[in-house]
Design a protein around this motif. Structure first.
Motif, short mmCIF file in Angstrom:
data_model
loop_
_atom_site.label_atom_id
_atom_site.label_comp_id
_atom_site.label_asym_id
_atom_site.label_seq_id
_atom_site.Cartn_x
_atom_site.Cartn_y
_atom_site.Cartn_z
N PHE A 62 41.18 35.81 33.18
CA PHE A 62 42.24 35.41 34.93
C PHE A 62 42.95 34.98 34.10
O PHE A 62 43.66 34.38 33.54
CB PHE A 62 41.24 34.34 35.34
CG PHE A 62 40.56 35.07 36.40
CD1 PHE A 62 40.77 36.04 37.51
CD2 PHE A 62 39.18 35.50 36.46
CE1 PHE A 62 40.34 36.62 38.30
CE2 PHE A 62 38.52 35.50 37.17
CZ PHE A 62 38.70 36.53 37.98
N GLN B 229 46.44 33.21 35.94
CA GLN B 229 47.23 32.63 37.47
C GLN B 229 48.29 31.86 37.02
O GLN B 229 48.48 31.39 36.69
CB GLN B 229 45.83 31.93 37.21
CG GLN B 229 44.37 32.49 37.61
CD GLN B 229 43.16 31.28 38.58
OE1 GLN B 229 43.29 29.45 37.95
NE2 GLN B 229 43.01 31.49 39.50
N ARG C 180 37.83 29.22 39.36
CA ARG C 180 37.36 29.90 37.97
C ARG C 180 37.07 29.69 36.56
O ARG C 180 35.81 30.06 36.38
CB ARG C 180 39.25 30.95 37.83
CG ARG C 180 39.52 31.58 38.54
CD ARG C 180 39.12 32.84 38.93
NE ARG C 180 39.69 33.96 40.07
CZ ARG C 180 38.74 34.09 40.99
NH1 ARG C 180 37.13 34.36 40.95
NH2 ARG C 180 39.27 35.46 42.13
N ASN D 145 34.10 31.79 33.81
CA ASN D 145 35.84 33.00 33.18
C ASN D 145 36.33 32.03 32.36
O ASN D 145 36.58 30.83 32.47
CB ASN D 145 36.55 33.57 34.44
CG ASN D 145 35.97 34.80 35.60
OD1 ASN D 145 35.60 35.05 35.40
ND2 ASN D 145 36.06 33.36 37.03
N VAL E 114 40.69 31.50 31.61
CA VAL E 114 42.07 31.45 32.55
C VAL E 114 42.84 30.84 31.30
O VAL E 114 43.21 29.82 30.60
CB VAL E 114 41.45 30.17 33.28
CG1 VAL E 114 42.84 29.89 34.58
CG2 VAL E 114 40.28 30.03 34.62
N ALA F 220 48.79 39.55 30.99
CA ALA F 220 47.76 39.67 31.63
C ALA F 220 47.43 40.65 31.15
O ALA F 220 45.68 41.62 29.99
CB ALA F 220 47.61 39.41 33.11
N ILE G 295 42.62 39.40 34.38
CA ILE G 295 42.95 40.23 35.72
C ILE G 295 44.17 39.26 36.23
O ILE G 295 44.07 38.10 36.03
CB ILE G 295 41.85 39.57 36.58
CG1 ILE G 295 40.75 40.69 36.83
CG2 ILE G 295 42.42 40.17 38.31
CD1 ILE G 295 39.35 40.40 37.33
N CYS G 296 44.81 39.71 37.13
CA CYS G 296 46.21 38.99 37.05
C CYS G 296 46.46 38.11 38.64
O CYS G 296 47.13 39.24 39.42
CB CYS G 296 47.29 39.88 36.99
SG CYS G 296 48.93 38.65 36.89
N GLU G 297 46.48 37.09 38.82
CA GLU G 297 46.17 36.19 39.80
C GLU G 297 47.69 36.02 39.65
O GLU G 297 48.36 34.86 39.44
CB GLU G 297 45.13 35.46 40.48
CG GLU G 297 43.91 36.17 40.93
CD GLU G 297 42.93 34.74 41.41
OE1 GLU G 297 42.08 35.14 42.08
OE2 GLU G 297 42.73 33.61 40.49
#
Ligand code: ADP
Ligand code: ASP
Ligand code: MG
Length: 408
Positions: free
Chosen positions: A4, A6, A29, A34, A36, A161, A167-169
């Motif tokens: 991820f 974030q 996360r 995951n 990060v 990302a 995955i880009c939050e």
């Protein structure tokens, strides 16, 4: 397990208490197993106050120095955020743009990312670290510090990302992308899924929730982007390819852009090559021109108007004044009291009557239209700024609150 990226915006890292909430989001996360990577903006208001300070020295500060100055905002935030994370036992490590490295071109204050060296971040992740990367900044091939334009941390995050297949939050201060700016339109609704193309239009038309270049990047490399709030666990908005959108409504969102100025060149000789001269000079100065209107010619002369971003309007005006003199135009007028309202939606491709309805809503409220521009999936009108919030609310009411939901 997934990777991820974030990204936390300025309000999310505004003070040390807020940084604790950020740390919670990171911790969650990690606990799920995951990896990060954090991207941080400068603390809220920091970039603005640095710009203000520089402008006290001169109204157009040298851009190279401005970038060195502005990059300190993010540098400060990543150091503090890493300390907050470390106190919780998370192995955080801050990285400036040049340490990643995020390589950009050398257009200071709005540089474009050319490539990202990803090896260092990968090594850190494999050793259990959480890299905390400074958003908004990069470095040129000859070691100049650059910044990516206002809101540029979004682009840092999406680009990272993409490079990491993550995955880009995008964590921000609202719960996602809404049908209109929720701070102005109280009845605005959160959008569950929006296509890259629609988001691209919304971003370029004033919905500052995502920087336009970040959406371009996302679309090009198919990055999964989730826009959501730092302060709640609610699902936000997913930005996805068009094929994943089931409900192609005519109007997905409505935007307001108060950051435009109109420049009019009065009594320009109407002959080939004149428009080219004006717009080439602006292009050479990296100024983006938006709506262009040329009036009907009268006795061999015409008026030409166009809009530019307001923070570049003075520079554009000066450039156009020089060209106007050369081509024998009468005068150049700058108007800063304009705003652009737009409606956007994929369904517009196959519907009719939408433009007419938009103009009718504006007319009913006695709002005059100064210029119009369209694309396949949007219609924009330039109006007087003082009517802008009224226009936004009325259009929202007509197209979204009371509009027929057309599922195509
Ligand atoms: P950050 O500091 O997290 O990057 P920004 O201020 O850049 O946040 O962007 C979030 C803001 O964008 C919101 O506070 C909201 O006022 C504004 N905004 C404008 N249009 C929209 C929209 N259609 N949906 C959501 N937010 C919007
Ligand atoms: N700090 C920069 C800005 O305020 C970049 C960002 O927040 O995305 O524009
Ligand atoms: Mg932003």
């Amino acid at each position: 397990m997934a990777v991820f990226v974030q990204k936390f915006g300025g309000t999310s890292v505004a003070n040390l208490e807020r940084m604790e909430l950020v740390a919670q989001r990171v911790e969650e996360r990690l606990k799920e197993g995951n990896e990060v990577v954090v991207v941080s903006s400068a603390m809220a208001g920091e970039t603005d106050s640095l710009i203000e300070l520089a402008k006290k020295i001169e109204p157009f500060p040298p851009e190279r120095e401005l970038d060195v100055l502005l990059s300190t905002g993010e540098q400060k935030a990543i150091a503090l955020l890493s300390m907050v994370l470390r106190r919780r036992g998370i192995k955080a490590i801050s990285l400036c743009g040049w340490q990643v490295p995020i390589i950009t071109d050398s257009v200071f204050t709005k540089a474009k990312i050319k490539k990202i060296g990803i090896q260092k971040i990968k090594n850190l992740l494999s050793k259990g670290y959480v890299p905390v990367v400074a958003g908004f900044q990069g470095v040129t091939e000859d070691w100049q510090i650059t910044t990516l334009g206002r809101g540029g941390s979004d682009t840092t995050a999406v680009a990272l990302a993409s490079a990491l297949n993550a995955i880009c939050e995008i964590f921000t201060d609202v719960e996602g992308v809404f049908t209109a700016d929720p701070r102005i339109v109280k009845n605005a609704k959160k959008i569950e899924k929006i296509s890259y193309e629609e988001m691209l239009e919304l971003s370029s038309l004033g919905a500052k929730v995502m920087q336009i270049r970040s959406v371009e990047f996302g679309a090009k490399y198919n990055v999964k982007i989730h826009v959501r709030s730092t302060f709640s666990k609610e699902e936000g908005t997913w930005i996805v390819p068009e094929e994943e959108i089931v409900e192609k409504v005519v109007v997905r969102g409505i935007t307001l852009d108060r950051n435009e100025s109109r420049i009019t060149v009065v009594r320009v000789p109407d002959r080939p090559g004149i428009a080219a001269k004006i717009f080439k000079a602006l292009g050479d100065a990296h100024i983006v021109v938006d709506m262009i209107v040329q009036n009907v010619s009268y006795e061999g002369y015409t008026d030409m108007s166009f809009t530019v971003s307001r923070n570049e309007a003075k520079k554009a005006e000066e450039i156009v004044r020089a060209v106007a003199k050369e081509i024998g135009a009468k005068e150049v007028i700058r108007d800063d009291s304009v705003a652009k309202v737009s409606i956007v939606g994929l369904g517009m491709r196959s519907s009719y009557g939408t433009a007419g309805k938009m103009f009718e809503v504006l007319a009913k409220n006695n709002i005059n239209i100064m210029a119009i521009s369209t694309s396949e999936i949007r219609i924009s009108c330039l109006i007087e700024e003082k009517y802008s919030e009224l226009a936004l609310r009325e259009l929202h009411s007509a197209f979204i609150e009371n509009g027929e939901i057309e599922v195509l």
